[in-house]
Scaffold this active site. Sequence first.
Site, PDB file in Angstrom:
ATOM      1  N   LYS A 212      31.907  48.040  41.553  1.00  0.00           N
ATOM      2  CA  LYS A 212      32.311  48.829  42.729  1.00  0.00           C
ATOM      3  C   LYS A 212      30.685  48.905  43.720  1.00  0.00           C
ATOM      4  O   LYS A 212      29.721  48.992  42.581  1.00  0.00           O
ATOM      5  CB  LYS A 212      32.995  50.471  42.186  1.00  0.00           C
ATOM      6  CG  LYS A 212      34.334  50.247  41.631  1.00  0.00           C
ATOM      7  CD  LYS A 212      35.087  51.522  42.605  1.00  0.00           C
ATOM      8  CE  LYS A 212      36.393  50.717  42.698  1.00  0.00           C
ATOM      9  NZ  LYS A 212      37.418  51.215  42.242  1.00  0.00           N
ATOM     10  N   ARG A 247      41.060  47.078  35.203  1.00  0.00           N
ATOM     11  CA  ARG A 247      41.197  46.294  36.785  1.00  0.00           C
ATOM     12  C   ARG A 247      39.553  45.765  36.796  1.00  0.00           C
ATOM     13  O   ARG A 247      39.259  46.160  37.991  1.00  0.00           O
ATOM     14  CB  ARG A 247      42.288  46.874  37.277  1.00  0.00           C
ATOM     15  CG  ARG A 247      42.072  46.731  38.909  1.00  0.00           C
ATOM     16  CD  ARG A 247      42.836  47.418  39.601  1.00  0.00           C
ATOM     17  NE  ARG A 247      42.965  47.082  40.907  1.00  0.00           N
ATOM     18  CZ  ARG A 247      42.413  46.542  42.256  1.00  0.00           C
ATOM     19  NH1 ARG A 247      41.330  46.890  42.000  1.00  0.00           N
ATOM     20  NH2 ARG A 247      42.835  46.052  43.476  1.00  0.00           N
TER      21      ARG A 247
HETATM   22  N1  HH2 Z   1      39.756  50.295  43.442  1.00  0.00           N
HETATM   23  C1  HH2 Z   1      40.423  49.494  44.389  1.00  0.00           C
HETATM   24  C2  HH2 Z   1      41.556  49.296  45.236  1.00  0.00           C
HETATM   25  N2  HH2 Z   1      43.303  49.542  44.327  1.00  0.00           N
HETATM   26  N3  HH2 Z   1      43.703  50.263  42.564  1.00  0.00           N
HETATM   27  C3  HH2 Z   1      43.827  50.877  41.208  1.00  0.00           C
HETATM   28  N4  HH2 Z   1      44.609  51.575  40.912  1.00  0.00           N
HETATM   29  N5  HH2 Z   1      42.059  51.804  41.189  1.00  0.00           N
HETATM   30  C4  HH2 Z   1      41.429  51.024  41.385  1.00  0.00           C
HETATM   31  O1  HH2 Z   1      40.133  51.878  41.331  1.00  0.00           O
HETATM   32  C5  HH2 Z   1      41.836  50.500  42.923  1.00  0.00           C
HETATM   33  C6  HH2 Z   1      42.911  50.382  43.260  1.00  0.00           C
HETATM   34  C7  HH2 Z   1      39.396  48.600  45.272  1.00  0.00           C
HETATM   35  O2  HH2 Z   1      38.799  47.890  44.934  1.00  0.00           O
HETATM   36  P1  HH2 Z   1      39.695  46.101  45.812  1.00  0.00           P
HETATM   37  O3  HH2 Z   1      40.951  45.579  45.409  1.00  0.00           O
HETATM   38  O4  HH2 Z   1      38.478  45.178  44.849  1.00  0.00           O
HETATM   39  O5  HH2 Z   1      38.831  45.929  46.961  1.00  0.00           O
HETATM   40  P2  HH2 Z   1      39.659  46.930  47.942  1.00  0.00           P
HETATM   41  O6  HH2 Z   1      40.589  48.112  47.833  1.00  0.00           O
HETATM   42  O7  HH2 Z   1      38.872  46.123  49.726  1.00  0.00           O
HETATM   43  O8  HH2 Z   1      40.995  45.226  48.519  1.00  0.00           O
END
Ligand code: HH2
Length: 265
Positions: A212, A247
């Site tokens: 992040k 995660r």
């Molecule tokens: N962060 C992201 C997406 N989904 N779900 C939960 N429960 N908690 C989180 O902190 C969280 C999440 C964002 O990260 P990422 O999946 O890497 O990116 P993107 O949303 O751009 O696909």
Amino acid sequence: MQERLRRPAVMGIVNVTPDSFSDAGVHLDPDVAAAAARRMVDDGAAIVDVGGESTRPGSEAVTLDEELRRVVPVLERLEGVPVSIDTAKSDVARRAFSLGAELVNDVTALRGDPELAGVVADAGGYVCLMHMQGEPRTMQRDPRYDDVAGEVAAFLEQRLAFAVSAGIPEDHVCLDPGFGFGKTAAQNFQLLRRLDVLLALGRPILVGLSRKSSLGRLFDPEASTGTLAASLGAAVAAFERGASIFRVHDVREHVEALTAAEALG
Ligand code: HH2
């Protein structure tokens, strides 16, 4: 499932998206995505989180058809693999459950689609309820709180009560403070320091700190992602404050760091 998600448990991220903030486009081919998911399990992930919609700051929503087109071919290739589906849409969740998913990771905490709670309840599934202030397109514009930990806890308590009232057993729910979802770096860190306030709700806490930008900004004010080493440091700090599920993008490294932190704790 409860046994599998015993603290510390690692959830591997499989973003089937062209626009995720740190791994955009890497897993768009379903064979590549499924192979990555299986590798994550081999590396010690307790579950893999498959998602077809980016929720990074500024991202646009995707249609139901497009989200299904991205995730269904991956889920079809993951028989026997413990899967979480990262979605806010009941039709995606229904399809994912029919293909063996066990958990719905809903960043809207069952506010996005009025039918999702019923779908989880009917499937006997698990759900992760996450806090977000605002919506992805605009959430980072000027997030404000008087007491970030207290407000996030009050929100999650209310969403947990909603899930239970919709027929989802309380022990099928985990809670997530939603790092970076309508929060400045300072607010994220304040929340991490006060994880005890969330633990008092009595449910396992899932944290998403991996890569992040708040972690990157410790070193570079313009950073849009955090480094692996900073992600590991943050995960260990969260573990020591009581978090259960992590995660992450880099599974093997987190499994090693958390195994060490647990052994030394
Ligand atoms: N962060 C992201 C997406 N989904 N779900 C939960 N429960 N908690 C989180 O902190 C969280 C999440 C964002 O990260 P990422 O999946 O890497 O990116 P993107 O949303 O751009 O696909």
